[in-house]
Design an enzyme around this catalytic site. Structure first.
Site, PDB file in Angstrom:
ATOM      1  N   HIS A 148     -32.736 -11.276 -22.520  1.00 21.58           N
ATOM      2  CA  HIS A 148     -33.942 -11.384 -23.300  1.00 21.58           C
ATOM      3  C   HIS A 148     -35.833 -11.550 -22.737  1.00 21.58           C
ATOM      4  O   HIS A 148     -35.933 -10.239 -22.801  1.00 21.58           O
ATOM      5  CB  HIS A 148     -33.507 -11.519 -24.498  1.00 21.58           C
ATOM      6  N   ASP A 184     -37.342 -11.335 -30.090  1.00 25.58           N
ATOM      7  CA  ASP A 184     -36.632 -10.587 -30.326  1.00 25.58           C
ATOM      8  C   ASP A 184     -35.294 -10.829 -30.921  1.00 25.58           C
ATOM      9  O   ASP A 184     -35.699 -11.623 -32.380  1.00 25.58           O
ATOM     10  CB  ASP A 184     -36.329 -11.083 -28.643  1.00 25.58           C
ATOM     11  N   ALA A 196     -20.315  -8.639 -27.012  1.00 25.27           N
ATOM     12  CA  ALA A 196     -21.545  -8.136 -27.105  1.00 25.27           C
ATOM     13  C   ALA A 196     -21.621  -6.819 -27.965  1.00 25.27           C
ATOM     14  O   ALA A 196     -20.358  -6.610 -28.262  1.00 25.27           O
ATOM     15  CB  ALA A 196     -22.721  -8.500 -26.495  1.00 25.27           C
ATOM     16  N   GLN A 222     -29.042  -8.078  -8.854  1.00 27.12           N
ATOM     17  CA  GLN A 222     -29.093  -6.380  -9.123  1.00 27.12           C
ATOM     18  C   GLN A 222     -29.748  -5.494  -8.668  1.00 27.12           C
ATOM     19  O   GLN A 222     -29.977  -4.082  -8.414  1.00 27.12           O
ATOM     20  CB  GLN A 222     -28.144  -6.519 -10.675  1.00 27.12           C
TER      21      GLN A 222
HETATM   22  N1  UDP Z   1     -27.993 -10.130 -13.757  1.00 27.03           N
HETATM   23  C1  UDP Z   1     -27.846  -9.969 -11.837  1.00 27.03           C
HETATM   24  N2  UDP Z   1     -27.285 -10.677 -10.783  1.00 27.03           N
HETATM   25  C2  UDP Z   1     -25.985 -10.221 -11.971  1.00 27.03           C
HETATM   26  C3  UDP Z   1     -25.898  -9.972 -13.122  1.00 27.03           C
HETATM   27  C4  UDP Z   1     -26.868  -9.485 -13.863  1.00 27.03           C
HETATM   28  O1  UDP Z   1     -29.191  -9.538 -11.736  1.00 27.03           O
HETATM   29  O2  UDP Z   1     -25.137 -10.743 -10.557  1.00 27.03           O
HETATM   30  C5  UDP Z   1     -28.961  -9.178 -14.076  1.00 27.03           C
HETATM   31  C6  UDP Z   1     -29.101  -7.753 -14.556  1.00 27.03           C
HETATM   32  O3  UDP Z   1     -29.750  -6.585 -13.877  1.00 27.03           O
HETATM   33  C7  UDP Z   1     -29.503  -7.153 -15.900  1.00 27.03           C
HETATM   34  C8  UDP Z   1     -29.367  -8.995 -16.323  1.00 27.03           C
HETATM   35  O4  UDP Z   1     -28.905  -9.500 -15.447  1.00 27.03           O
HETATM   36  O5  UDP Z   1     -30.994  -7.344 -15.694  1.00 27.03           O
HETATM   37  C9  UDP Z   1     -28.029  -8.970 -17.296  1.00 27.03           C
HETATM   38  O6  UDP Z   1     -28.647  -8.077 -18.836  1.00 27.03           O
HETATM   39  P1  UDP Z   1     -27.231  -7.215 -19.049  1.00 27.03           P
HETATM   40  O7  UDP Z   1     -28.044  -6.917 -20.729  1.00 27.03           O
HETATM   41  O8  UDP Z   1     -27.262  -6.128 -18.307  1.00 27.03           O
HETATM   42  O9  UDP Z   1     -26.363  -7.644 -19.415  1.00 27.03           O
HETATM   43  P2  UDP Z   1     -25.750  -9.577 -20.055  1.00 27.03           P
HETATM   44  O10 UDP Z   1     -25.723 -10.447 -18.961  1.00 27.03           O
HETATM   45  O11 UDP Z   1     -26.889  -9.315 -20.904  1.00 27.03           O
HETATM   46  O12 UDP Z   1     -24.837  -8.801 -20.916  1.00 27.03           O
END
Ligand code: UDP
Length: 478
Positions: free
Chosen positions: A18, A127, A389, A351
């Site tokens: 978020h 949000d 989720a 990532q």
């Molecule tokens: N992310 C990252 N490295 C990791 C895991 C996640 O940079 O090892 C970042 C990814 O690039 C994204 C966010 O964390 O921007 C994860 O958001 P997403 O909506 O995909 O999943 P959530 O973590 O909310 O389940």
């Protein structure tokens, strides 16, 4: 046209899915129209999340007119064990408890902006979880907008959920039945087993319904998607008269300055150096978002799958934040020796840098919406492994509705004892890495369309223009 400069107040959860999106939207609003002079982002305090200081330090250098402020912790928060069991229910209760304090904070902030005589607060942007603050906007006579960091399909689910609640006042009861649902904005019927797993639990279902019911009270909804990606859902909402206007403003992706307290700089350099040495599109990237913690049995199956498929890989392993476990502790004995030279295991991965690297040819993903948008942005095909989720619905959209992803699984739920076996994993890896060029071409084409949406005159650029034009047309000084 407004004579005074405009200010916005944005409110976000301090989580990776978020806050970075909220910050990017703030930058975009400010860069889009010079009349937007100030933005304050208020970030909740939640258990197991760090204060937003790493983001605010970076922001104060690049965008000094955007203030990122941590809200104070509330007195007598809901019990911590509720957060670990059912985070949605915890967050909803937390926010409802925090409303009186938030009302004071936002009202003081608005007064201080207005005291200057030259700035007017034109909108609150909230949000998903912060949407009960619509009441505060109403009290202060400031229009409230929802920023949905999920898909337009998820917005369809929110509409479905509040309508369903009028017919069936209880949670979903059987994930294994073959019921098909007619969800607004989906071309196909949607199987009940791709509903968010927490809709099958009473207290989290209740939280979702309460939040879903507030959507209709917003002045508008900004959705982080783009027209070419979800044409059905967007078309549906553009024709829906009994719902607030939907502004399709995505992809809002955070591509630069991604401070994260979890990142290890030595590991980061090692990963990027290793990728530099690999052939183009030869590496598959495994990463399951910020909360994709797997049990040791599942880690073992992934390891076996990677060993048997013979592919080069980068594997980011999430460990339980409440236990002192390192990713390597979870691997089967001798695994790293058996894959020497062809694989890297890490903790938090950079990532976006990884997906943008030419060596990366496929992504085994939990299908968090940000991960999907990032992979599409860089044209990297996904094999879907949703876990929690609304990820199952995202995976359904990517595989069945759009044909943009390989289905590894659609129905896995983390923490429920199910295990995806090595053979399924290696089959999906082979398919995403080698499985015909047409899907890869389609994903590359979508990457082009995502960029086009953001260009001057593109659909998302125009949606931001419309949003700002409507808000700034109200002359606050009259
Ligand atoms: N992310 C990252 N490295 C990791 C895991 C996640 O940079 O090892 C970042 C990814 O690039 C994204 C966010 O964390 O921007 C994860 O958001 P997403 O909506 O995909 O999943 P959530 O973590 O909310 O389940």
């Amino acid at each position: 046209m407004a004579k005074k400069a405009a200010a916005f107040i944005l409110v976000s959860l301090p989580v990776t899915g978020h806050l970075p999106v909220t910050i990017e939207l703030a930058k975009r609003l400010m860069n889009h129209d010079r009349r937007v002079k100030n933005i304050t982002i208020l970030s909740w305090r939640l258990p197991f999340t760090s204060p937003s200081s790493s983001y605010s330090d970076a922001l104060s250098r690049s965008h000094p007119d955007i203030d990122l402020v941590d809200l104070p912790e509330i007195e007598d928060p809901p019990p911590l064990d509720l957060y670990t069991r059912v985070a949605e229910a915890y967050i909803y209760r937390y926010i409802i408890k925090a409303l009186p304090v938030l009302r004071e904070i936002i009202s003081a902030l608005v007064s201080s902006y207005h005291a200057s005589g030259s700035v007017h607060v034109v909108g609150l942007v909230l949000d998903f979880f912060s949407n009960p603050l619509i009441d505060v906007g109403d009290d202060l006579n400031i229009p409230s907008y929802i920023l949905l960091t999920c898909s337009a399909g998820f917005l369809g689910l929110m509409k479905y959920l509040s309508e369903r609640h009028r017919r069936v006042a209880s949670e979903f009861d059987d994930r294994s039945c073959h019921e098909l649902l007619s969800i607004p904005g989906f071309d196909r019927s949607v199987p009940v087993n791709v509903m968010p797993p927490r809709l099958f639990q009473k207290d989290s279902h209740e939280a979702y319904v309460k939040l879903a019911e507030r959507f209709k009270d917003a002045k508008g909804i900004l959705v982080n998607t783009f027209t070419d990606l979800e044409p059905h859902a967007i078309d549906y909402f553009s024709r829906e008269e009994n719902y607030p206007p939907v502004y399709v403003v995505g992809p809002v992706v955070n591509l630069e300055n991604r401070p994260n307290p979890n990142i290890d700089p030595v590991e980061h350099d090692m990963i990027m150096r290793w990728l530099d040495e690999q052939h183009e599109s030869s590496v598959v990237f495994f990463c399951f978002g910020s909360k994709g913690v797997l049990d040791s049995m599942q880690v073992k199956e992934i390891a076996l799958g990677l060993e048997s498929c013979g592919c080069r890989f980068l594997w980011s392993i999430r460990t339980n934040p409440m236990k002192d476990v390192k990713p390597y502790d979870l691997l089967p004995d001798g695994f790293m020796g058996r894959v020497t030279g062809r694989g890297v295991v890490c903790g938090w991965a950079p990532q976006v840098e990884v997906l943008s690297h030419k060596a990366v040819g496929g992504f085994v993903s939990h299908c968090g919406w940000n991960s999907i948008l990032e992979s599409l942005w860089f044209g990297v095909p996904i094999a879907t492994w949703p876990m929690y989720a609304e990820q199952h619905l995202n995976a359904f959209t990517m595989t069945k509705e759009l044909g943009l992803a390989v289905e590894l699984r659609l129905d896995y739920v983390s923490g429920h004892g199910s295990v995806v076996i090595a053979e399924e994993i290696s089959r999906a890896v082979r398919s995403v890495m080698n499985g015909g060029d047409s899907r890869r071409e389609k994903v590359k084409e979508m990457a082009g369309l995502a960029r086009k949406a953001l260009m001057d005159g593109g659909s998302s650029f125009s949606a931001v223009s419309t949003f700002l034009r409507e808000l700034l047309a109200v002359d606050p000084s009259s």
